[in-house]
Design a protein around this motif. Structure first.
Motif, PDB file in Angstrom:
ATOM      1  N   ARG A 285      70.488  47.505 123.760  1.00  0.00           N
ATOM      2  CA  ARG A 285      70.313  46.703 125.448  1.00  0.00           C
ATOM      3  C   ARG A 285      69.358  47.609 126.445  1.00  0.00           C
ATOM      4  O   ARG A 285      70.073  46.989 127.523  1.00  0.00           O
ATOM      5  CB  ARG A 285      71.290  46.188 125.616  1.00  0.00           C
ATOM      6  CG  ARG A 285      72.428  45.334 124.707  1.00  0.00           C
ATOM      7  CD  ARG A 285      73.521  45.207 124.764  1.00  0.00           C
ATOM      8  NE  ARG A 285      73.436  44.184 125.804  1.00  0.00           N
ATOM      9  CZ  ARG A 285      73.670  43.292 126.440  1.00  0.00           C
ATOM     10  NH1 ARG A 285      73.433  42.119 125.664  1.00  0.00           N
ATOM     11  NH2 ARG A 285      73.486  42.765 127.958  1.00  0.00           N
TER      12      ARG A 285
ATOM     13  N   GLY B   9      66.919  47.151 127.388  1.00  0.00           N
ATOM     14  CA  GLY B   9      65.867  46.351 128.421  1.00  0.00           C
ATOM     15  C   GLY B   9      64.966  46.903 128.435  1.00  0.00           C
ATOM     16  O   GLY B   9      63.605  46.440 129.304  1.00  0.00           O
TER      17      GLY B   9
ATOM     18  N   ASN C 181      62.547  37.565 126.286  1.00  0.00           N
ATOM     19  CA  ASN C 181      63.676  38.462 126.099  1.00  0.00           C
ATOM     20  C   ASN C 181      63.187  38.914 124.570  1.00  0.00           C
ATOM     21  O   ASN C 181      64.617  38.306 123.683  1.00  0.00           O
ATOM     22  CB  ASN C 181      64.198  37.743 126.494  1.00  0.00           C
ATOM     23  CG  ASN C 181      65.700  39.025 126.446  1.00  0.00           C
ATOM     24  OD1 ASN C 181      65.817  39.622 124.943  1.00  0.00           O
ATOM     25  ND2 ASN C 181      67.276  38.534 127.068  1.00  0.00           N
TER      26      ASN C 181
ATOM     27  N   GLN D  11      66.920  39.480 123.089  1.00  0.00           N
ATOM     28  CA  GLN D  11      67.706  38.231 122.272  1.00  0.00           C
ATOM     29  C   GLN D  11      67.100  37.631 120.897  1.00  0.00           C
ATOM     30  O   GLN D  11      67.659  37.473 120.083  1.00  0.00           O
ATOM     31  CB  GLN D  11      67.335  37.055 123.767  1.00  0.00           C
ATOM     32  CG  GLN D  11      68.062  35.774 123.382  1.00  0.00           C
ATOM     33  CD  GLN D  11      69.654  36.062 124.122  1.00  0.00           C
ATOM     34  OE1 GLN D  11      69.577  36.682 125.063  1.00  0.00           O
ATOM     35  NE2 GLN D  11      70.802  35.890 123.258  1.00  0.00           N
TER      36      GLN D  11
ATOM     37  N   PRO E 210      73.085  45.152 132.532  1.00  0.00           N
ATOM     38  CA  PRO E 210      71.865  43.255 131.793  1.00  0.00           C
ATOM     39  C   PRO E 210      70.813  44.442 132.119  1.00  0.00           C
ATOM     40  O   PRO E 210      70.375  45.290 132.349  1.00  0.00           O
ATOM     41  CB  PRO E 210      71.802  42.821 133.476  1.00  0.00           C
ATOM     42  CG  PRO E 210      73.400  43.350 134.434  1.00  0.00           C
ATOM     43  CD  PRO E 210      73.841  44.760 133.546  1.00  0.00           C
ATOM     44  N   MET E 211      69.974  43.611 131.141  1.00  0.00           N
ATOM     45  CA  MET E 211      68.601  43.519 130.707  1.00  0.00           C
ATOM     46  C   MET E 211      67.351  43.645 131.797  1.00  0.00           C
ATOM     47  O   MET E 211      66.703  44.543 131.880  1.00  0.00           O
ATOM     48  CB  MET E 211      68.017  43.405 129.825  1.00  0.00           C
ATOM     49  CG  MET E 211      68.865  43.668 128.175  1.00  0.00           C
ATOM     50  SD  MET E 211      68.117  43.607 127.342  1.00  0.00           S
ATOM     51  CE  MET E 211      69.186  42.103 126.341  1.00  0.00           C
ATOM     52  N   THR E 212      67.275  42.549 133.042  1.00  0.00           N
ATOM     53  CA  THR E 212      66.686  42.482 133.726  1.00  0.00           C
ATOM     54  C   THR E 212      66.852  42.564 134.980  1.00  0.00           C
ATOM     55  O   THR E 212      67.132  43.428 134.812  1.00  0.00           O
ATOM     56  CB  THR E 212      66.364  40.388 133.585  1.00  0.00           C
ATOM     57  OG1 THR E 212      67.874  40.113 134.459  1.00  0.00           O
ATOM     58  CG2 THR E 212      65.851  40.224 132.065  1.00  0.00           C
TER      59      THR E 212
ATOM     60  N   GLY F 129      68.678  40.771 137.053  1.00  0.00           N
ATOM     61  CA  GLY F 129      70.633  41.394 136.943  1.00  0.00           C
ATOM     62  C   GLY F 129      70.938  42.473 137.060  1.00  0.00           C
ATOM     63  O   GLY F 129      71.770  41.986 137.211  1.00  0.00           O
TER      64      GLY F 129
ATOM     65  N   SER G 248      78.793  41.189 132.053  1.00  0.00           N
ATOM     66  CA  SER G 248      77.308  41.514 132.810  1.00  0.00           C
ATOM     67  C   SER G 248      76.056  40.739 131.246  1.00  0.00           C
ATOM     68  O   SER G 248      75.492  40.587 131.634  1.00  0.00           O
ATOM     69  CB  SER G 248      77.141  42.500 132.203  1.00  0.00           C
ATOM     70  OG  SER G 248      75.712  43.296 130.930  1.00  0.00           O
TER      71      SER G 248
ATOM     72  N   ASP H  16      73.746  38.440 131.443  1.00  0.00           N
ATOM     73  CA  ASP H  16      72.087  37.895 131.505  1.00  0.00           C
ATOM     74  C   ASP H  16      71.692  37.084 130.422  1.00  0.00           C
ATOM     75  O   ASP H  16      70.699  36.799 130.269  1.00  0.00           O
ATOM     76  CB  ASP H  16      72.327  39.400 130.159  1.00  0.00           C
ATOM     77  CG  ASP H  16      71.535  40.678 129.821  1.00  0.00           C
ATOM     78  OD1 ASP H  16      70.494  40.706 130.595  1.00  0.00           O
ATOM     79  OD2 ASP H  16      71.624  41.382 129.487  1.00  0.00           O
TER      80      ASP H  16
ATOM     81  N   GLN I 153      67.590  34.898 133.151  1.00  0.00           N
ATOM     82  CA  GLN I 153      66.532  35.305 132.378  1.00  0.00           C
ATOM     83  C   GLN I 153      64.747  34.923 132.646  1.00  0.00           C
ATOM     84  O   GLN I 153      64.761  34.338 133.701  1.00  0.00           O
ATOM     85  CB  GLN I 153      66.371  33.471 130.977  1.00  0.00           C
ATOM     86  CG  GLN I 153      67.552  34.083 130.140  1.00  0.00           C
ATOM     87  CD  GLN I 153      67.465  34.949 129.381  1.00  0.00           C
ATOM     88  OE1 GLN I 153      65.549  35.591 128.475  1.00  0.00           O
ATOM     89  NE2 GLN I 153      68.174  34.984 128.014  1.00  0.00           N
TER      90      GLN I 153
END
Ligand code: SF4
Ligand code: SF4
Lengths: 446, 340
Positions: free
Chosen positions: A374, A376, A387, A390, B278-280, B283, B319, B323, B327
């Motif tokens: 994860r 990112g 994404n 995902q 989180p990834m973004t 986020g 978290s 996510d 998005q």
């Protein structure tokens, strides 16, 4: 215009360019193979229909197959010789496809046969579209979509800007670079045909900043008052993808599932443009193309003008390869397809033949695949703002429908950025391909 | 023509892979932690060395044994356990009994990581899980802080070698941490001392400067998102600044809040745990703001002087929801994706 907006697209990656080995080498003519095979389908759309018989003598440049319907193009003899066989030949997809086998005459001068000329200043747009179709032109950037089909603008739509794609963002490939350098005049000759056919009033030639010599040469050949501009873009992969290139240049976003036409733009590869500028004034058809043969496993790397239909085995044997060659693919290393058989021929869509040894391919193989951590990175790399993490997790559980419905799987164009950056070495693109194929199948059976 | 007999492999594109592997990332985190670790040993002497050594070893051994038991290949070599072990060790008070350190290490890896399926699946930062469990089990030992004795390189605090299940005996009167001092006795510590680490506290949380150095290194190597620590800092600074404006006598100022306790170590090295954050971009920012708010709330109104650990664990818990909720807007579409 906002000077703070640097002309590029968001996200993307910077893979090693690896172009230095071949970018300085002039285009050279490749020898004729003892046997050539021209597949009848080298483009998206219906295969061409053979108009020659077995045993017939053909002249180089002669039309040997004609188009079948609108989304289809003609094929021309890559060499003067004899049609020895019409039958199945292996292709890059692994399937057998019909093709015309030609044995060139060894003593022939290989003069190219000319046909009815098409003059950009007098022909109307329908005539140009027909001439491009007859010349057998398809997107030489690799996509293989018949160019004339793009040029005919449907009723009610219009194009204001024509984009000539000279980004060549794939590592290792230098064909467009050399074409821009050595055939800038042909590029300029081709643009008027395209502008006339589409009604575009403005043309932008896009070149990435790592090809300053090509940009200079082109700039010097732009005729005054032609409406042609040249734009040098920062280097970034996948800038050569037409949607992203249009976004980079014009700040217009093509709607999901749509075409550049929807934002009044049209994108044509620079080598395709040069080909049109070279062929149409003489009524010729495509019989050869410029291809980068390179990669660490190739001995005599270079940019070669190779006959369509030359078997890959002949290409590699002629240039010589290292003993530890392990992987050969057509196109660049990011999106190119690995070949399963060396008997497949060079087609109009082949931009490069790249061969790797164990050293280059070893990177990912030596490391185990980890679960997604994860991080990112893939989310930050995807130029389409998907994404991938995902999507990858869903793919592992075979939730293909959710991938499409909720996570826009079908917008993925398999550029490979996500897999490139993934520290866990998850084969994301491969998973997406499998998922897409499964979804298409579901649609057909449903 | 020579007959060509070569086996070619067929693989899916892309045929090249970019720079970092999981190993490389984790190794770089270890590198970034080295200055902090070195300072910890300098500041707290043998006690810190033993605490850190035990923490890392217990994590490694647990991971190895669990991998063996579950029939997987041992993942000890990928450095991620070393990161967990080091971080866990750095949050402990130096002089904590060795057996307690080991118990916490086993719990960090066993419960914090393995129970959820190993690397990539842990919803919480394993190091913090270990520490939180220890805090619950041994509240007194976990809040007893030694100062920097002069004989720290030759003598061990007797508490370190306490027998398992006995109560450790402390030989030196422990110094209060700056946060506890502020909260319970209204004693303020000089910000320069906080920055340079000449205060008492957990093994690795005292020297803010070296922690920041490690953070800057990771950001420069593009391994860590700067957004998380920066938003945490900004939120904490802003909130404490506002509170100080309201009542300067009651609330500590931003500088003190930023550089005291585990905030630096937590914000730079713990909250940024890739798996549990989180990834973004958006986020990450939300997550940072949330943790920052929680830190201030717990420190100011909670019963404990320190709240970073719980704030981060709570942040970890939300978290995945962040996510899911945030998005990116897909190219060529109008709206952000709606979660069904
Ligand atoms: S391959 Fe698809 S998902 Fe991956 S970066 Fe490219 S467009 Fe995005
Ligand atoms: S890059 Fe790979 S490991 Fe990182 S989030 Fe994407 S899929 Fe997961």
């Amino acid at each position: 215009m906002n000077i703070f907006r640097s002309k590029t697209f968001a996200h993307g990656i910077h893979p090693p360019e690896s172009k230095d080995d071949t970018s300085g080498l002039p285009i050279r003519q490749f020898p004729f193979a003892p046997s050539l095979v021209v597949p009848l389908s080298q483009h998206i759309g219906k295969p061409a229909v053979a108009v020659v018989r077995e045993g017939q003598e053909v002249t180089r440049g002669q039309c040997i197959a004609k188009h079948d319907g609108f989304v289809s193009v003609a094929m021309h003899a890559p060499a003067s010789g004899i049609v020895c066989h019409i039958g199945l030949t292996p292709s890059i997809t692994g399937k057998m496809v019909p093709g015309i086998f030609i044995e060139p005459f060894p003593a022939s001068t290989q003069e190219i046969m000319e046909g009815a000329a098409c003059d950009a200043s007098t022909a109307d747009s329908e005539e140009i579209v027909a001439a491009v179709q007859q010349a057998g032109v398809v997107g030489l950037g690799g996509a293989g979509f018949p160019t004339h089909a793009k040029l005919r603008i449907p009723e009610g739509k219009f194009v204001d800007t024509l984009v000539i794609n000279g980004a060549e963002c794939e590592p290792y490939l230098t064909t467009d670079h050399r074409v821009m350098l050595e055939h800038s005049v042909d590029v300029m000759a081709g643009i008027p045909y395209l502008m006339k056919a589409t009604g575009a009033t403005r043309t932008i030639i896009a070149v990435e900043a790592n090809k300053p010599d090509a940009a200079e040469t082109l700039r010097a050949t732009i005729p005054d008052g032609s409406g042609i501009e040249l734009e040098v873009l920062p280097v970034k992969y996948p800038q050569g993808a037409e949607k992203l290139l249009i976004t980079a240049l014009l700040d217009r976003e093509i709607p999901s599932g749509g075409l550049p036409l929807d934002v009044h733009a049209l994108c044509v590869n620079v080598a395709t443009t040069a080909e049109i500028g070279q062929l149409l004034p003489h009524g010729k058809g495509i019989q050869e193309r410029v291809i980068t043969v390179g990669g660490p496993a190739v001995k005599n790397k270079g940019n070669y003008r190779i006959q369509i239909g030359t078997p890959l085995r002949f290409v590699l044997e002629t240039v010589g390869v290292e003993d530890d060659i392990t992987r050969v693919f057509l196109g660049g290393p990011m999106m190119g397809q690995a070949v399963s058989s060396l008997d497949i021929p060079i087609t109009k869509g082949t931009t490069g033949v790249i061969a790797f040894t164990t050293r280059e391919t070893g990177f990912r193989d030596g490391h185990p695949q980890y679960p997604c951590i994860r991080c990112g990175y893939c989310v930050d790399a995807c130029p389409i703002f998907l994404n991938p993490s995902q999507l990858g997790l869903l793919a592992e559980q075979d939730h293909y429908r959710r991938m499409v419905d909720d996570f826009h799987l079908m917008d993925c164009f398999e550029c490979g950025c996500c897999t490139f950056v993934c520290p866990s070495h998850i084969p994301l693109v491969q998973q997406f391909r499998i998922a897409k194929a499964a979804v298409r199948k579901m649609k057909v059976t449903a | 023509m020579v007959r060509w007999t070569k086996t070619l492999e067929i693989r899916s594109s892309p045929h090249i892979a970019g720079g970092k592997s999981v190993n490389a990332i984790m190794f770089n985190v270890v590198l970034a932690l080295l200055p902090v670790t070195a300072f910890a040993v300098y500041a707290f002497g043998l006690a810190a060395l033993i605490t850190l050594g035990t923490a890392v070893t217990s994590c490694l051994v647990t991971e190895h044994l669990l991998c063996r038991l579950t029939g997987r290949n041992s993942s000890v070599g990928d450095w991620s356990v070393v990161v967990t072990g080091l971080l866990y060790g750095l949050t402990l008070p130096p002089g904590l009994a060795v057996w307690m350190v080991a118990v916490g290490g086993v719990m960090a890896v066993g419960l914090g990581k393995f129970l959820f399926g190993g690397l990539g699946y842990n919803p919480f930062n394993p190091a913090l899980v270990g520490r939180a469990l220890l805090q619950a089990a041994f509240p007194v030992a976990m809040t007893t802080w030694p100062t920097m004795p002069v004989d720290r390189f030759t003598q061990l605090p007797s508490s370190t070698l306490a027998w398992p299940f006995t109560k450790p005996v402390y030989d030196s009167i422990s110094g209060a941490t700056p946060l506890a001092g502020w909260k319970f006795d209204r004693v303020m510590t000089e910000p320069t001392d906080l920055l340079l680490g000449y205060v008492s506290g957990s093994t690795g949380e005292t020297c803010a400067l070296l922690i920041l150095l490690g953070g800057v290194y990771l950001v420069m190597r593009k391994i860590m998102s700067w957004r998380i620590p920066v938003t945490i800092f900004l939120t904490v600074a802003l909130c404490s600044g506002l509170l100080q404006l309201i009542d300067p006598a009651k609330y500590a100022g931003p500088l003190f809040m930023l550089f005291s306790g585990g905030l630096m170590l937590g914000a730079v090295f713990m909250a940024t745990d890739m798996v549990a954050s989180p990834m973004t971009h958006l986020g990450c920012e939300l997550y940072g703001v949330l943790i920052g708010l929680l830190v201030v709330v717990i420190r100011v109104w909670g019963g404990m002087p320190e709240g970073v650990m719980y704030a981060i664990l709570l942040g970890n818990a939300v978290s995945p929801h962040i996510d899911n909720w945030i998005q990116p807007r897909v190219y060529g579409t109008k709206k952000r994706r709606q979660t069904p």
